[in-house]
Motif scaffolding. Structure first.
Motif, mmCIF file in Angstrom:
data_model
loop_
_atom_site.group_PDB
_atom_site.id
_atom_site.type_symbol
_atom_site.label_atom_id
_atom_site.label_comp_id
_atom_site.label_asym_id
_atom_site.label_seq_id
_atom_site.Cartn_x
_atom_site.Cartn_y
_atom_site.Cartn_z
ATOM 1 N N MET A 2 0.841 -1.193 0.000
ATOM 2 C CA MET A 2 0.000 0.000 0.000
ATOM 3 C C MET A 2 0.877 1.243 0.000
ATOM 4 O O MET A 2 1.917 1.290 0.650
ATOM 5 C CB MET A 2 -0.908 0.000 1.223
ATOM 6 C CG MET A 2 -1.912 -1.133 1.211
ATOM 7 S SD MET A 2 -2.959 -1.138 2.666
ATOM 8 C CE MET A 2 -3.860 0.367 2.454
ATOM 9 N N GLY A 5 0.521 2.843 3.568
ATOM 10 C CA GLY A 5 0.377 1.926 4.690
ATOM 11 C C GLY A 5 -1.093 1.833 5.068
ATOM 12 O O GLY A 5 -1.955 1.726 4.211
ATOM 13 N N ASN A 6 -1.381 1.889 6.343
ATOM 14 C CA ASN A 6 -2.765 1.821 6.816
ATOM 15 C C ASN A 6 -3.380 3.204 7.050
ATOM 16 O O ASN A 6 -4.494 3.296 7.563
ATOM 17 C CB ASN A 6 -2.834 1.015 8.114
ATOM 18 C CG ASN A 6 -2.596 -0.446 7.868
ATOM 19 O OD1 ASN A 6 -2.890 -0.968 6.800
ATOM 20 N ND2 ASN A 6 -2.060 -1.126 8.874
ATOM 21 N N THR A 7 -2.679 4.246 6.664
ATOM 22 C CA THR A 7 -3.143 5.607 6.955
ATOM 23 C C THR A 7 -4.494 5.901 6.327
ATOM 24 O O THR A 7 -5.406 6.394 7.000
ATOM 25 C CB THR A 7 -2.110 6.647 6.484
ATOM 26 O OG1 THR A 7 -0.870 6.371 7.110
ATOM 27 C CG2 THR A 7 -2.548 8.055 6.821
ATOM 28 N N GLN A 9 -6.786 3.821 5.273
ATOM 29 C CA GLN A 9 -7.813 2.966 5.878
ATOM 30 C C GLN A 9 -8.225 3.516 7.253
ATOM 31 O O GLN A 9 -9.404 3.553 7.585
ATOM 32 C CB GLN A 9 -7.309 1.542 6.008
ATOM 33 C CG GLN A 9 -8.338 0.581 6.561
ATOM 34 C CD GLN A 9 -7.802 -0.836 6.651
ATOM 35 O OE1 GLN A 9 -6.656 -1.116 6.343
ATOM 36 N NE2 GLN A 9 -8.656 -1.740 7.084
ATOM 37 N N THR A 10 -7.258 3.953 8.037
ATOM 38 C CA THR A 10 -7.549 4.532 9.347
ATOM 39 C C THR A 10 -8.345 5.821 9.201
ATOM 40 O O THR A 10 -9.323 6.048 9.932
ATOM 41 C CB THR A 10 -6.248 4.808 10.122
ATOM 42 O OG1 THR A 10 -5.544 3.575 10.280
ATOM 43 C CG2 THR A 10 -6.524 5.426 11.471
ATOM 44 N N ASN A 70 -8.489 -8.986 10.469
ATOM 45 C CA ASN A 70 -8.946 -7.914 9.579
ATOM 46 C C ASN A 70 -10.455 -7.900 9.432
ATOM 47 O O ASN A 70 -10.974 -7.837 8.338
ATOM 48 C CB ASN A 70 -8.300 -8.065 8.196
ATOM 49 C CG ASN A 70 -6.829 -7.790 8.223
ATOM 50 O OD1 ASN A 70 -6.356 -7.074 9.097
ATOM 51 N ND2 ASN A 70 -6.096 -8.356 7.292
ATOM 52 N N ASN A 72 -14.135 -6.265 9.519
ATOM 53 C CA ASN A 72 -14.579 -4.920 9.175
ATOM 54 C C ASN A 72 -15.633 -4.386 10.132
ATOM 55 O O ASN A 72 -16.353 -3.466 9.810
ATOM 56 C CB ASN A 72 -15.133 -4.901 7.737
ATOM 57 C CG ASN A 72 -14.021 -5.073 6.731
ATOM 58 O OD1 ASN A 72 -12.901 -4.648 6.966
ATOM 59 N ND2 ASN A 72 -14.331 -5.708 5.607
#
Length: 131
Positions: A2, A5-7, A9-10, A70, A72
């Motif tokens: 990605m 990263g997970n930014t 998504q967060t 993971n 949701n």
């Protein structure tokens, strides 16, 4: 891999939370004069503590299996405040509190949007070669 990263998504999860909170507050405000209406609130901590208290352990036996970590499910829930009554008609919406929460939530939401825009502007700068 990605890009951020997970930014993102967060930030997306945070926007979902802020949107749900805004809808809940707006619903409370619109029902300020509804007899026996009980205010609702979006609660984060209780859901977090519930998840932390779970003792569920899972093991992936094959790399093609879905990861158990993971899920949701949202990290918040909407709860009804049945413990108070502020008005003579059984309603417990405190309009001053709701308007304050709405203003705070709008600032939070705008900060999230600004952060996402900053991420994509950085990517745009990289794509254009720093120009």
């Amino acid at each position: 891999m990605m890009i951020f990263g997970n930014t993102i998504q967060t930030l997306q999860s945070s926007l979902n939370y802020a949107s749900t909170k805004n809808q809940t507050i707006a619903n409370n405000i619109s029902n300020v004069d509804t007899p026996n209406y009980k205010s609702k609130e979006v609660v984060f901590k209780d859901a977090l503590h519930t998840e932390l208290d779970r003792q569920f352990q899972a093991t992936r036996t094959n790399e093609k299996h879905n990861s158990f970590g993971n899920n949701n499910s949202s990290s918040y829930s909407i709860v009804t405040n049945d413990t108070t009554t502020y008005n003579h008609n059984g309603n417990n919406v405190d309009i001053d509190k709701e308007m304050t929460e709405l203003a705070k939530n709008q600032i939070y939401y705008q900060a999230l949007i600004d952060r996402i825009n900053g991420k994509f502007n950085s990517l745009n700068t990289v794509i254009r070669g720093g120009n």
